[in-house]
Motif scaffolding. Structure first.
Motif, PDB file in Angstrom:
ATOM      1  N   PHE A  20      62.990  35.662 -53.671  1.00 21.03           N
ATOM      2  CA  PHE A  20      62.962  36.266 -54.989  1.00 21.03           C
ATOM      3  C   PHE A  20      62.839  35.190 -56.057  1.00 21.03           C
ATOM      4  CE2 PHE A  20      65.177  39.468 -52.463  1.00 21.03           C
ATOM      5  CZ  PHE A  20      64.599  40.642 -52.901  1.00 21.03           C
ATOM      6  N   VAL A  21      62.027  35.448 -57.056  1.00 18.84           N
ATOM      7  CA  VAL A  21      62.005  34.648 -58.274  1.00 18.84           C
ATOM      8  C   VAL A  21      62.444  35.575 -59.398  1.00 18.84           C
ATOM      9  CG1 VAL A  21      60.608  33.332 -59.904  1.00 18.84           C
ATOM     10  CG2 VAL A  21      60.178  33.128 -57.434  1.00 18.84           C
ATOM     11  N   VAL A  22      63.607  35.299 -59.961  1.00 14.76           N
ATOM     12  CA  VAL A  22      64.159  36.132 -61.032  1.00 14.76           C
ATOM     13  C   VAL A  22      63.910  35.424 -62.354  1.00 14.76           C
ATOM     14  CG1 VAL A  22      66.203  37.237 -61.977  1.00 14.76           C
ATOM     15  CG2 VAL A  22      65.901  37.091 -59.494  1.00 14.76           C
ATOM     16  N   CYS A  23      63.236  36.110 -63.258  1.00 15.57           N
ATOM     17  CA  CYS A  23      62.855  35.517 -64.536  1.00 15.57           C
ATOM     18  C   CYS A  23      63.533  36.252 -65.685  1.00 15.57           C
ATOM     19  CB  CYS A  23      61.338  35.579 -64.705  1.00 15.57           C
ATOM     20  SG  CYS A  23      60.745  34.836 -66.240  1.00 15.57           S
ATOM     21  N   GLY A  24      64.033  35.479 -66.648  1.00 17.03           N
ATOM     22  CA  GLY A  24      64.642  36.073 -67.824  1.00 17.03           C
ATOM     23  C   GLY A  24      65.741  35.209 -68.391  1.00 17.03           C
ATOM     24  N   GLU A  25      66.623  35.844 -69.139  1.00 21.71           N
ATOM     25  CA  GLU A  25      67.603  35.092 -69.916  1.00 21.71           C
ATOM     26  C   GLU A  25      68.875  34.782 -69.140  1.00 21.71           C
ATOM     27  OE1 GLU A  25      68.197  39.459 -71.164  1.00 21.71           O
ATOM     28  OE2 GLU A  25      66.489  38.134 -70.768  1.00 21.71           O
ATOM     29  N   ALA A  26      69.457  33.645 -69.499  1.00 22.09           N
ATOM     30  CA  ALA A  26      70.827  33.288 -69.126  1.00 22.09           C
ATOM     31  C   ALA A  26      71.530  32.946 -70.423  1.00 22.09           C
ATOM     32  CB  ALA A  26      70.837  32.091 -68.176  1.00 22.09           C
ATOM     33  N   LEU A  27      72.712  33.492 -70.623  1.00 29.52           N
ATOM     34  CA  LEU A  27      73.405  33.292 -71.889  1.00 29.52           C
ATOM     35  C   LEU A  27      74.909  33.313 -71.674  1.00 29.52           C
ATOM     36  CD1 LEU A  27      74.422  36.416 -72.618  1.00 29.52           C
ATOM     37  CD2 LEU A  27      72.035  36.664 -73.286  1.00 29.52           C
ATOM     38  N   ILE A  28      75.625  33.145 -72.750  1.00 31.19           N
ATOM     39  CA  ILE A  28      77.082  33.187 -72.710  1.00 31.19           C
ATOM     40  C   ILE A  28      77.569  34.483 -73.350  1.00 31.19           C
ATOM     41  CG2 ILE A  28      79.219  32.145 -73.580  1.00 31.19           C
ATOM     42  CD1 ILE A  28      78.020  30.543 -71.322  1.00 31.19           C
ATOM     43  N   ASP A  29      78.358  35.253 -72.596  1.00 31.32           N
ATOM     44  CA  ASP A  29      79.067  36.412 -73.146  1.00 31.32           C
ATOM     45  C   ASP A  29      80.415  35.942 -73.689  1.00 31.32           C
ATOM     46  OD1 ASP A  29      77.182  38.320 -72.568  1.00 31.32           O
ATOM     47  OD2 ASP A  29      78.232  39.157 -70.838  1.00 31.32           O
ATOM     48  N   LEU A  30      80.652  36.176 -74.965  1.00 32.52           N
ATOM     49  CA  LEU A  30      81.953  35.897 -75.555  1.00 32.52           C
ATOM     50  C   LEU A  30      82.766  37.186 -75.533  1.00 32.52           C
ATOM     51  CD1 LEU A  30      80.987  33.612 -78.588  1.00 32.52           C
ATOM     52  CD2 LEU A  30      81.898  32.932 -76.363  1.00 32.52           C
ATOM     53  N   VAL A  31      83.777  37.215 -74.678  1.00 29.34           N
ATOM     54  CA  VAL A  31      84.571  38.418 -74.436  1.00 29.34           C
ATOM     55  C   VAL A  31      85.957  38.238 -75.046  1.00 29.34           C
ATOM     56  CG1 VAL A  31      85.509  39.954 -72.666  1.00 29.34           C
ATOM     57  CG2 VAL A  31      83.299  38.830 -72.310  1.00 29.34           C
ATOM     58  N   PRO A  32      86.424  39.192 -75.865  1.00 30.88           N
ATOM     59  CA  PRO A  32      87.717  39.024 -76.524  1.00 30.88           C
ATOM     60  C   PRO A  32      88.867  39.014 -75.528  1.00 30.88           C
ATOM     61  CG  PRO A  32      86.882  41.244 -76.877  1.00 30.88           C
ATOM     62  CD  PRO A  32      85.779  40.470 -76.223  1.00 30.88           C
ATOM     63  N   GLU A  33      89.787  38.101 -75.756  1.00 31.06           N
ATOM     64  CA  GLU A  33      91.033  38.055 -75.005  1.00 31.06           C
ATOM     65  C   GLU A  33      92.171  38.306 -75.982  1.00 31.06           C
ATOM     66  OE1 GLU A  33      90.916  34.331 -72.897  1.00 31.06           O
ATOM     67  OE2 GLU A  33      89.408  35.075 -71.469  1.00 31.06           O
ATOM     68  N   GLY A  68      86.912  34.552 -74.067  1.00 35.79           N
ATOM     69  CA  GLY A  68      86.417  34.000 -72.814  1.00 35.79           C
ATOM     70  C   GLY A  68      84.919  33.803 -72.910  1.00 35.79           C
ATOM     71  N   ALA A  69      84.444  32.611 -72.550  1.00 31.53           N
ATOM     72  CA  ALA A  69      83.011  32.297 -72.569  1.00 31.53           C
ATOM     73  C   ALA A  69      82.486  32.447 -71.145  1.00 31.53           C
ATOM     74  CB  ALA A  69      82.771  30.897 -73.099  1.00 31.53           C
ATOM     75  N   LEU A  70      81.874  33.616 -70.843  1.00 32.30           N
ATOM     76  CA  LEU A  70      81.476  33.950 -69.483  1.00 32.30           C
ATOM     77  C   LEU A  70      79.988  33.692 -69.275  1.00 32.30           C
ATOM     78  CD1 LEU A  70      83.327  37.381 -69.075  1.00 32.30           C
ATOM     79  CD2 LEU A  70      84.216  35.070 -68.731  1.00 32.30           C
ATOM     80  N   SER A  71      79.652  33.096 -68.149  1.00 31.91           N
ATOM     81  CA  SER A  71      78.252  32.911 -67.777  1.00 31.91           C
ATOM     82  C   SER A  71      77.636  34.270 -67.512  1.00 31.91           C
ATOM     83  CB  SER A  71      78.154  32.029 -66.533  1.00 31.91           C
ATOM     84  OG  SER A  71      78.686  30.740 -66.776  1.00 31.91           O
ATOM     85  N   ALA A  72      76.537  34.582 -68.199  1.00 34.63           N
ATOM     86  CA  ALA A  72      76.008  35.941 -68.135  1.00 34.63           C
ATOM     87  C   ALA A  72      74.515  35.943 -68.460  1.00 34.63           C
ATOM     88  CB  ALA A  72      76.785  36.845 -69.088  1.00 34.63           C
ATOM     89  N   GLY A  73      74.034  37.121 -68.824  1.00 34.41           N
ATOM     90  CA  GLY A  73      72.611  37.372 -69.022  1.00 34.41           C
ATOM     91  C   GLY A  73      72.109  38.194 -67.867  1.00 34.41           C
ATOM     92  N   GLY A  74      71.492  39.347 -68.142  1.00 31.61           N
ATOM     93  CA  GLY A  74      71.111  40.273 -67.091  1.00 31.61           C
ATOM     94  C   GLY A  74      70.327  39.659 -65.947  1.00 31.61           C
ATOM     95  N   PRO A  75      69.214  38.965 -66.216  1.00 35.28           N
ATOM     96  CA  PRO A  75      68.461  38.380 -65.112  1.00 35.28           C
ATOM     97  C   PRO A  75      69.263  37.347 -64.325  1.00 35.28           C
ATOM     98  CG  PRO A  75      67.110  38.555 -67.067  1.00 35.28           C
ATOM     99  CD  PRO A  75      68.503  38.867 -67.496  1.00 35.28           C
ATOM    100  N   MET A  76      70.042  36.504 -65.026  1.00 36.67           N
ATOM    101  CA  MET A  76      70.853  35.545 -64.302  1.00 36.67           C
ATOM    102  C   MET A  76      71.872  36.253 -63.421  1.00 36.67           C
ATOM    103  SD  MET A  76      73.455  32.526 -65.453  1.00 36.67           S
ATOM    104  CE  MET A  76      74.787  33.733 -65.462  1.00 36.67           C
ATOM    105  N   ASN A  77      72.488  37.319 -63.914  1.00 36.28           N
ATOM    106  CA  ASN A  77      73.439  38.075 -63.104  1.00 36.28           C
ATOM    107  C   ASN A  77      72.773  38.611 -61.836  1.00 36.28           C
ATOM    108  OD1 ASN A  77      75.331  37.730 -65.152  1.00 36.28           O
ATOM    109  ND2 ASN A  77      74.965  39.737 -66.046  1.00 36.28           N
TER     110      ASN A  77
END
Length: 309
Positions: free
Chosen positions: A3-16, A27-36
């Protein structure tokens, strides 16, 4: 199959838990739909490369480390001095996530054609989300993906806060549906995605009915709709429909649920070619990740135990 997954990787800032009115904790979570989805595929034992633009800032280094730690290849990733994209996450009373994005001048959307190497016919291209609609990179990715002679899948993953007008959003999505239909590929959307786009697309009815009309119009080999707690639906190129029920789970949050669904769906579909089994795996993986904070998809052992539990 790789698989080659193309798209964004970003940081989700989630309230604690907030300390006081002067400062708050996030919390600064590694995220982004394609990266997930790439991480989800790798955790399920699939060979996967991530084609994304990653910043050399601290957040970008976090994303790079997260991908590598989960066995995702970075041969097709691009390093840039552009800052990492951020998404500020809000959770409603049902722990369903909404996002406020900070994208101006960030790494994900500055694609140049020379940064994208050609794919081989035996690689499965999965492309998703905001990278397909945010310019200037979206047009570059559309041209590149159109040269691919192998299998393709698309996760529409609408984010109305980025393009709030359905007509404009549909104008950005429609060329991708043409591309996937021309490849006899697979398109996935949530019922919320379809509700947002349906009228602009000229289709009416339930999310299932709209996807069936899109499938007939564009020529996908399969159209898939996630239905939240109600499960998922698929229609194939012959018009045959399949529905599987949802899985009950105590929800921590819904971050990454659709992306994780797609990873498990693709992994199973490539192995078996069976839509019903792939939907069961996708629904189960999506439910599993809802029981954890943020996008933490299961490995194959965890998924099998959850399905059979």
């Amino acid at each position: 199959m790789e698989f080659v997954v193309c798209g964004e990787a970003l940081i989700d800032l989630v309230p604690e838990e907030s300390v006081d009115t002067f400062r708050s904790t996030w919390g600064a979570l590694s995220a982004g739909g394609p990266m997930n989805t790439a991480v989800g595929l790798a955790r399920l034992g699939e060979a996967v490369q991530f084609a994304g633009r990653l910043s050399d800032d601290q957040f970008g280094r976090q994303l790079r480390a997260h991908l590598r730690a989960n066995g995702v290849g970075l041969d097709r990733a691009v390093w840039t001095s552009d800052p990492t994209s951020l998404a500020v996450v809000s959770l409603d009373e049902d722990q369903k996530a909404t996002y406020a994005f900070h994208f101006e001048g960030t790494a994900n959307f500055g694609w140049r054609r020379e940064e994208l190497a050609a794919l081989s016919h035996d690689q499965w291209l999965h492309i998703a989300s905001l990278s397909t609609v945010v310019q200037p990179g979206a047009a570059v990715l559309l041209d590149w993906a159109g040269q691919h002679a192998g299998p393709v899948s698309l996760d529409i993953n609408v984010r109305p806060s980025v393009l709030p007008e359905p007509t404009a959003y549909w104008a950005a999505v429609e060329p991708w549906l043409d591309l996937v239909g021309g490849c006899r590929g697979i398109v996935k959307a949530s019922d919320d995605d379809i509700d947002f786009l349906a009228t602009a697309s000229g289709a009416e009815g339930s999310a299932r009915q709209v996807m069936s009309r899109w499938c007939e119009r564009f020529g996908f080999s399969a159209g898939v709709v996630t239905l939240g707690p109600e499960g998922a639906f698929a229609v194939d190129e012959r018009g045959a429909e399949t529905t599987v029920p949802g899985r009950a789970v105590k929800v921590v949050d819904t971050v990454g649920a659709g992306d994780t669904f797609m990873a498990a769906f693709l992994a199973e579909f490539v192995q078996t070619g069976r839509l019903e089994t792939a939907l069961i795996h996708g629904v189960s993986a999506g439910a599993y990740v809802c029981g954890r904070q943020g996008p933490q998809p299961p490995n194959r052992t965890e998924l099998a135990a959850f399905i059979n539990g």
